[in-house]
Design an enzyme around this catalytic site. Structure first.
Site, PDB file in Angstrom:
ATOM      1  N   CYS A  96       0.797  -1.231   0.000  1.00 45.78           N
ATOM      2  CA  CYS A  96       0.000   0.000   0.000  1.00 45.78           C
ATOM      3  C   CYS A  96       0.834   1.287   0.000  1.00 45.78           C
ATOM      4  O   CYS A  96       1.364   1.680  -1.029  1.00 45.78           O
ATOM      5  CB  CYS A  96      -0.971  -0.054   1.177  1.00 45.78           C
ATOM      6  SG  CYS A  96      -2.344   1.085   1.006  1.00 45.78           S
ATOM      7  N   ARG A 132     -12.601   6.420  -0.494  1.00 46.87           N
ATOM      8  CA  ARG A 132     -11.542   5.441  -0.236  1.00 46.87           C
ATOM      9  C   ARG A 132     -11.953   4.054  -0.738  1.00 46.87           C
ATOM     10  O   ARG A 132     -13.146   3.732  -0.803  1.00 46.87           O
ATOM     11  CB  ARG A 132     -11.223   5.389   1.260  1.00 46.87           C
ATOM     12  CG  ARG A 132     -10.683   6.698   1.795  1.00 46.87           C
ATOM     13  CD  ARG A 132     -10.261   6.585   3.229  1.00 46.87           C
ATOM     14  NE  ARG A 132      -9.088   5.744   3.399  1.00 46.87           N
ATOM     15  CZ  ARG A 132      -7.833   6.160   3.188  1.00 46.87           C
ATOM     16  NH1 ARG A 132      -7.593   7.392   2.798  1.00 46.87           N
ATOM     17  NH2 ARG A 132      -6.821   5.335   3.378  1.00 46.87           N
ATOM     18  N   HIS A 196      -3.400  -5.548   2.445  1.00 47.23           N
ATOM     19  CA  HIS A 196      -2.969  -5.782   3.821  1.00 47.23           C
ATOM     20  C   HIS A 196      -3.644  -7.092   4.208  1.00 47.23           C
ATOM     21  O   HIS A 196      -3.930  -7.920   3.386  1.00 47.23           O
ATOM     22  CB  HIS A 196      -3.474  -4.672   4.752  1.00 47.23           C
ATOM     23  CG  HIS A 196      -3.034  -3.304   4.389  1.00 47.23           C
ATOM     24  ND1 HIS A 196      -1.876  -2.753   4.851  1.00 47.23           N
ATOM     25  CD2 HIS A 196      -3.598  -2.351   3.618  1.00 47.23           C
ATOM     26  CE1 HIS A 196      -1.751  -1.510   4.401  1.00 47.23           C
ATOM     27  NE2 HIS A 196      -2.782  -1.245   3.655  1.00 47.23           N
TER      28      HIS A 196
HETATM   29  N1  GLN Z   1      -2.003   6.898   2.598  1.00 44.48           N
HETATM   30  C1  GLN Z   1      -2.188   6.058   1.484  1.00 44.48           C
HETATM   31  C2  GLN Z   1      -3.589   6.120   0.901  1.00 44.48           C
HETATM   32  O1  GLN Z   1      -4.544   6.403   1.584  1.00 44.48           O
HETATM   33  C3  GLN Z   1      -1.785   4.640   1.848  1.00 44.48           C
HETATM   34  C4  GLN Z   1      -2.659   4.015   2.897  1.00 44.48           C
HETATM   35  C5  GLN Z   1      -2.238   2.627   3.290  1.00 44.48           C
HETATM   36  O2  GLN Z   1      -1.049   2.268   3.297  1.00 44.48           O
HETATM   37  N2  GLN Z   1      -3.205   1.812   3.680  1.00 44.48           N
HETATM   38  O3  GLN Z   1      -3.733   5.852  -0.270  1.00 44.48           O
END
Ligand code: GLN
Length: 250
Positions: A96, A132, A196
């Site tokens: 990520c 998101r 993840h």
């Molecule tokens: N900050 C980044 C995003 O929101 C990565 C987030 C993460 O590693 N889960 O895209």
């Protein structure tokens, strides 16, 4: 036979560790130990004096925008060394936020532009309306000759585009962005993903594939099938829960 040893650098372990990313390291070590392979995991923090060329595997987990901004100057200083490590065949796993930082740039949710290491052409921008990509995800993937379904959990605002070698195609979930239905990046040496979950516990084949790559770097005659099979009954059950939830039959 001499005990085989894998050396791992867990980069920025103290700040890049979301949704159980550290479980990847625990599983890697455990699967090595069950096979009498020594897995030496060393951690690296901002400012630490380490030689990144001395490892078989570099691992960088995920992090929020704040942590990515915090570490980027330090990471950029290590660019030549990471490039040298990759030239020498070091395998790299990026999750990520870590994935995003190896590309051209990442424009964070507040508009801050974080320059990436620019090893690859892909780039990442926060989604327009700050939506998101959150939830369980499954992808169909081919790691060299190993075809497998990888399951995980994603939570990112960043939309990654211009990925020339995706890790896999999305069966359920988002992946690199909300449009492409492709997930992650894999070029034979760098495995980068939004998953993840963490990645290795639910995908023991991927964990084994990474172990194989590390051993293959040291000994080119070492093959994936040379790894002693382990009992993955619990892992299979954990995968099945996610696959059933996503209504994917295998
Ligand atoms: N900050 C980044 C995003 O929101 C990565 C987030 C993460 O590693 N889960 O895209």
């Amino acid at each position: 036979m001499e005990t085989r040893v894998i050396r791992v650098c867990w980069m920025y372990h103290n700040i890049m560790d979301l949704y159980g990313d550290k479980g990847n390291m625990m599983v890697l070590k455990n699967r090595c130990e069950q096979r009498n392979i020594q897995c030496q995991i060393e951690t690296m923090e901002i400012g630490d004096d380490v030689d990144l060329t001395s490892y078989d595997l570099l691992f960088l987990g995920g992090g929020a925008d704040k942590e990515q901004i915090l570490l980027m100057d330090d990471l950029l200083k290590r660019k030549q060394e990471i490039a040298k490590a990759m030239e020498q065949g070091t395998f790299v796993v990026l999750i990520c936020g870590g994935y995003q930082l190896f590309g051209q740039y990442y424009i964070a949710a507040d508009g801050t532009k974080i320059n990436g290491l620019k090893f690859f052409d892909y780039y990442t921008e926060a989604s327009k309306n700050l939506q998101r990509c959150i939830g369980d995800i499954a992808i169909s993937s081919k790691l060299d000759d190993l075809e497998t379904i990888i399951v995980g959990f994603e939570n990112h605002g960043g939309q990654t585009r211009n990925v020339d070698q995706p890790l896999g195609s999305v069966l359920s979930g988002f992946g690199n962005n909300m449009e492409d239905h492709m997930e992650g990046f894999y070029n034979g040496q760098v495995l980068a993903t939004y998953m993840h979950g963490p990645l290795f516990p639910k995908n023991p084949k991927v964990a084994d594939f990474v172990i194989y790559k590390c051993l293959h770097k040291q000994d080119p005659t070492f093959q994936f099938h040379d790894l002693v099979p382990l009992n993955d009954e619990l892992e299979r059950k954990a995968r099945d829960v996610i696959l059933r939830r996503l209504k994917i039959s295998v």
